[in-house]
Write a protein that holds these residues in place. Structure first.
Motif, PDB file in Angstrom:
ATOM      1  N   TYR A 171      -0.552  10.584   5.695  1.00 15.21           N
ATOM      2  CA  TYR A 171       0.772  10.356   5.125  1.00 15.21           C
ATOM      3  C   TYR A 171       1.847  10.500   6.196  1.00 15.21           C
ATOM      4  CZ  TYR A 171      -1.902  11.135   0.883  1.00 15.21           C
ATOM      5  OH  TYR A 171      -2.836  11.048  -0.105  1.00 15.21           O
ATOM      6  N   THR A 172       2.989   9.823   5.963  1.00 16.48           N
ATOM      7  CA  THR A 172       4.138   9.954   6.864  1.00 16.48           C
ATOM      8  C   THR A 172       5.236  10.737   6.153  1.00 16.48           C
ATOM      9  OG1 THR A 172       5.339   7.992   6.110  1.00 16.48           O
ATOM     10  CG2 THR A 172       3.632   7.651   7.795  1.00 16.48           C
ATOM     11  N   ASP A 173       6.205  11.203   6.923  1.00 14.09           N
ATOM     12  CA  ASP A 173       7.329  11.907   6.311  1.00 14.09           C
ATOM     13  C   ASP A 173       8.300  10.933   5.630  1.00 14.09           C
ATOM     14  OD1 ASP A 173       8.248  10.866   8.676  1.00 14.09           O
ATOM     15  OD2 ASP A 173       9.066  12.731   9.436  1.00 14.09           O
ATOM     16  N   ASP A 174       8.082   9.619   5.791  1.00 12.75           N
ATOM     17  CA  ASP A 174       8.857   8.600   5.082  1.00 12.75           C
ATOM     18  C   ASP A 174       8.173   8.180   3.785  1.00 12.75           C
ATOM     19  OD1 ASP A 174      10.990   8.359   6.947  1.00 12.75           O
ATOM     20  OD2 ASP A 174       9.694   7.157   8.252  1.00 12.75           O
ATOM     21  N   HIS A 175       7.106   8.867   3.419  1.00 12.05           N
ATOM     22  CA  HIS A 175       6.379   8.663   2.162  1.00 12.05           C
ATOM     23  C   HIS A 175       5.536   7.391   2.126  1.00 12.05           C
ATOM     24  CE1 HIS A 175       8.359  12.199   0.647  1.00 12.05           C
ATOM     25  NE2 HIS A 175       9.518  11.694   1.042  1.00 12.05           N
ATOM     26  N   GLU A 176       5.001   6.996   3.270  1.00 11.81           N
ATOM     27  CA  GLU A 176       3.989   5.953   3.297  1.00 11.81           C
ATOM     28  C   GLU A 176       2.625   6.632   3.426  1.00 11.81           C
ATOM     29  OE1 GLU A 176       7.662   4.064   4.911  1.00 11.81           O
ATOM     30  OE2 GLU A 176       6.458   5.599   5.853  1.00 11.81           O
ATOM     31  N   TRP A 177       1.602   5.974   2.921  1.00  8.66           N
ATOM     32  CA  TRP A 177       0.238   6.455   3.099  1.00  8.66           C
ATOM     33  C   TRP A 177      -0.547   5.400   3.863  1.00  8.66           C
ATOM     34  CZ3 TRP A 177      -3.544   3.301   1.194  1.00  8.66           C
ATOM     35  CH2 TRP A 177      -3.218   2.442   0.142  1.00  8.66           C
ATOM     36  N   ILE A 178      -1.585   5.841   4.529  1.00 10.55           N
ATOM     37  CA  ILE A 178      -2.493   4.925   5.215  1.00 10.55           C
ATOM     38  C   ILE A 178      -3.907   5.448   5.043  1.00 10.55           C
ATOM     39  CG2 ILE A 178      -2.111   6.074   7.450  1.00 10.55           C
ATOM     40  CD1 ILE A 178      -2.650   3.270   8.745  1.00 10.55           C
ATOM     41  N   SER A 179      -4.776   4.560   4.683  1.00  9.21           N
ATOM     42  CA  SER A 179      -6.191   4.878   4.535  1.00  9.21           C
ATOM     43  C   SER A 179      -6.937   4.069   5.591  1.00  9.21           C
ATOM     44  CB  SER A 179      -6.674   4.518   3.131  1.00  9.21           C
ATOM     45  OG  SER A 179      -8.038   4.795   3.000  1.00  9.21           O
ATOM     46  N   ILE A 180      -7.621   4.762   6.479  1.00 11.32           N
ATOM     47  CA  ILE A 180      -8.292   4.112   7.601  1.00 11.32           C
ATOM     48  C   ILE A 180      -9.774   3.950   7.296  1.00 11.32           C
ATOM     49  CG2 ILE A 180      -8.792   4.215  10.077  1.00 11.32           C
ATOM     50  CD1 ILE A 180      -5.813   4.193   9.499  1.00 11.32           C
ATOM     51  N   GLU A 181     -10.274   2.734   7.480  1.00  7.92           N
ATOM     52  CA  GLU A 181     -11.690   2.475   7.307  1.00  7.92           C
ATOM     53  C   GLU A 181     -12.101   1.393   8.292  1.00  7.92           C
ATOM     54  OE1 GLU A 181     -14.824   1.378   3.759  1.00  7.92           O
ATOM     55  OE2 GLU A 181     -12.818   2.012   3.240  1.00  7.92           O
ATOM     56  N   ASP A 182     -13.055   1.708   9.133  1.00  7.56           N
ATOM     57  CA  ASP A 182     -13.588   0.766  10.122  1.00  7.56           C
ATOM     58  C   ASP A 182     -12.500   0.162  11.015  1.00  7.56           C
ATOM     59  OD1 ASP A 182     -16.170   1.190   9.172  1.00  7.56           O
ATOM     60  OD2 ASP A 182     -16.047  -0.467   7.759  1.00  7.56           O
ATOM     61  N   GLY A 183     -11.535   0.969  11.430  1.00  9.72           N
ATOM     62  CA  GLY A 183     -10.506   0.513  12.352  1.00  9.72           C
ATOM     63  C   GLY A 183      -9.385  -0.293  11.723  1.00  9.72           C
ATOM     64  N   VAL A 184      -9.368  -0.369  10.389  1.00  9.24           N
ATOM     65  CA  VAL A 184      -8.310  -1.091   9.683  1.00  9.24           C
ATOM     66  C   VAL A 184      -7.623  -0.111   8.744  1.00  9.24           C
ATOM     67  CG1 VAL A 184      -7.772  -2.957   8.065  1.00  9.24           C
ATOM     68  CG2 VAL A 184      -9.510  -3.299   9.830  1.00  9.24           C
ATOM     69  N   GLY A 185      -6.300  -0.084   8.808  1.00  8.83           N
ATOM     70  CA  GLY A 185      -5.526   0.807   7.952  1.00  8.83           C
ATOM     71  C   GLY A 185      -4.894   0.053   6.801  1.00  8.83           C
ATOM     72  N   THR A 186      -5.126   0.538   5.594  1.00 14.23           N
ATOM     73  CA  THR A 186      -4.474   0.002   4.407  1.00 14.23           C
ATOM     74  C   THR A 186      -3.244   0.868   4.163  1.00 14.23           C
ATOM     75  OG1 THR A 186      -6.593  -0.695   3.497  1.00 14.23           O
ATOM     76  CG2 THR A 186      -4.741  -0.549   1.963  1.00 14.23           C
ATOM     77  N   ILE A 187      -2.082   0.224   4.006  1.00 13.21           N
ATOM     78  CA  ILE A 187      -0.806   0.937   3.949  1.00 13.21           C
ATOM     79  C   ILE A 187      -0.104   0.675   2.626  1.00 13.21           C
ATOM     80  CG2 ILE A 187       1.478   1.118   5.024  1.00 13.21           C
ATOM     81  CD1 ILE A 187       0.053   0.197   7.632  1.00 13.21           C
ATOM     82  N   GLY A 188       0.559   1.714   2.122  1.00  9.74           N
ATOM     83  CA  GLY A 188       1.361   1.585   0.916  1.00  9.74           C
ATOM     84  C   GLY A 188       2.350   2.728   0.835  1.00  9.74           C
ATOM     85  N   ILE A 189       3.077   2.801  -0.285  1.00 10.43           N
ATOM     86  CA  ILE A 189       3.975   3.930  -0.481  1.00 10.43           C
ATOM     87  C   ILE A 189       3.309   4.909  -1.442  1.00 10.43           C
ATOM     88  CG2 ILE A 189       6.023   2.539  -0.010  1.00 10.43           C
ATOM     89  CD1 ILE A 189       6.690   2.762  -3.023  1.00 10.43           C
ATOM     90  N   THR A 190       3.678   6.153  -1.340  1.00 10.68           N
ATOM     91  CA  THR A 190       3.035   7.205  -2.120  1.00 10.68           C
ATOM     92  C   THR A 190       3.535   7.220  -3.564  1.00 10.68           C
ATOM     93  OG1 THR A 190       4.699   8.851  -1.560  1.00 10.68           O
ATOM     94  CG2 THR A 190       2.803   8.650  -0.068  1.00 10.68           C
ATOM     95  N   ASP A 191       2.808   7.929  -4.389  1.00 12.07           N
ATOM     96  CA  ASP A 191       3.197   8.120  -5.779  1.00 12.07           C
ATOM     97  C   ASP A 191       4.552   8.829  -5.848  1.00 12.07           C
ATOM     98  OD1 ASP A 191       2.592   7.946  -8.621  1.00 12.07           O
ATOM     99  OD2 ASP A 191       2.361  10.129  -8.538  1.00 12.07           O
ATOM    100  N   TYR A 192       4.763   9.792  -4.972  1.00 15.34           N
ATOM    101  CA  TYR A 192       6.034  10.519  -4.917  1.00 15.34           C
ATOM    102  C   TYR A 192       7.187   9.540  -4.665  1.00 15.34           C
ATOM    103  CZ  TYR A 192       9.529  13.936  -3.376  1.00 15.34           C
ATOM    104  OH  TYR A 192      10.672  14.693  -3.240  1.00 15.34           O
ATOM    105  N   ALA A 193       6.983   8.607  -3.728  1.00 16.01           N
ATOM    106  CA  ALA A 193       8.030   7.640  -3.387  1.00 16.01           C
ATOM    107  C   ALA A 193       8.316   6.684  -4.549  1.00 16.01           C
ATOM    108  CB  ALA A 193       7.630   6.849  -2.147  1.00 16.01           C
ATOM    109  N   GLN A 194       7.271   6.198  -5.197  1.00 11.54           N
ATOM    110  CA  GLN A 194       7.500   5.249  -6.289  1.00 11.54           C
ATOM    111  C   GLN A 194       8.216   5.917  -7.455  1.00 11.54           C
ATOM    112  OE1 GLN A 194       6.233   4.752  -9.571  1.00 11.54           O
ATOM    113  NE2 GLN A 194       4.858   6.504  -9.588  1.00 11.54           N
ATOM    114  N   LYS A 195       7.942   7.204  -7.676  1.00 15.62           N
ATOM    115  CA  LYS A 195       8.648   7.920  -8.747  1.00 15.62           C
ATOM    116  C   LYS A 195      10.136   8.058  -8.411  1.00 15.62           C
ATOM    117  CE  LYS A 195       4.727  10.533 -10.496  1.00 15.62           C
ATOM    118  NZ  LYS A 195       4.050  11.838 -10.516  1.00 15.62           N
ATOM    119  N   ALA A 196      10.422   8.297  -7.136  1.00 14.04           N
ATOM    120  CA  ALA A 196      11.815   8.429  -6.710  1.00 14.04           C
ATOM    121  C   ALA A 196      12.552   7.093  -6.801  1.00 14.04           C
ATOM    122  CB  ALA A 196      11.875   8.978  -5.285  1.00 14.04           C
ATOM    123  N   LEU A 197      11.846   5.999  -6.518  1.00 13.17           N
ATOM    124  CA  LEU A 197      12.466   4.676  -6.561  1.00 13.17           C
ATOM    125  C   LEU A 197      12.723   4.192  -7.983  1.00 13.17           C
ATOM    126  CD1 LEU A 197      10.496   2.777  -3.799  1.00 13.17           C
ATOM    127  CD2 LEU A 197      12.956   3.162  -3.836  1.00 13.17           C
ATOM    128  N   GLY A 198      11.855   4.497  -8.886  1.00  8.94           N
ATOM    129  CA  GLY A 198      11.958   3.948 -10.234  1.00  8.94           C
ATOM    130  C   GLY A 198      11.210   2.633 -10.325  1.00  8.94           C
TER     131      GLY A 198
END
Length: 165
Positions: free
Chosen positions: A44-71
């Motif tokens: 996770y980043t302090d900007d509320h993005e997450w990354i899941s790394i598998e086989d040298g490829v990172g899947t990126i998105g925003i966290t549940d915390y961030a989406q709740k704050a955004l609405g």
């Protein structure tokens, strides 16, 4: 005659007899399964993005915390396949009924896939932010950058401290 002696004469310890071919087949199957196992880790980043790394490829998105704050999310901008992004550079944006927020890349690399479903269904970020609502997949250029990101425990502590303020 003692029970111990009788048992040792009448009851032999059960030892399964393995055929050589069965043993070799089991070893081959085990080796094959090991080849398909992958190591995945989520950071996770302090900007509320997450990354899941598998086989040298990172899947990126925003966290549940961030989406709740955004609405309710109404629009998502993703990068284009083939784009090269640098760590901490803007790679997209999310707009909601409350606000708009830039998305920053947690790593350096080349975009190899984007979640095209978000164009028609931006609400996926609200309903499944860390699964179906992923934004992009990036092939890592510098895997060592992962070390500077937070694990789940550290991210939970960050969110708790932000809620306290």
């Amino acid at each position: 005659m003692a029970l111990r002696q009788l048992t040792s004469r009448v009851v032999r310890p059960y030892v399964p007899a393995l055929r050589k071919s069965a043993t070799m087949a089991a070893l081959r199957k085990s080796a094959t399964m090991a080849a398909f196992r992958t190591y995945a880790t989520k950071k996770y980043t302090d900007d509320h993005e997450w990354i899941s790394i598998e086989d040298g490829v990172g899947t990126i998105g925003i966290t549940d915390y961030a989406q709740k704050a955004l609405g309710d999310v109404v629009f998502v901008e993703t990068p284009a396949v083939g784009d090269v992004v640098e760590k901490k550079d803007q790679m997209g944006a999310v707009e909601s009924v409350k606000a708009a927020s830039d998305i920053y890349s947690p790593i350096t690399g080349e975009v190899v896939n984007v979640n095209e479903a978000l164009a028609d269904e931006p609400f996926l970020i609200n309903t499944s932010p860390e699964e179906d609502g992923w934004l992009a997949k990036i092939k890592l250029s510098n895997p060592e950058e992962i070390e500077g990101l937070m694990d789940e425990k550290a991210y939970a502590e960050l969110c708790a401290s932000e809620e306290d303020h």
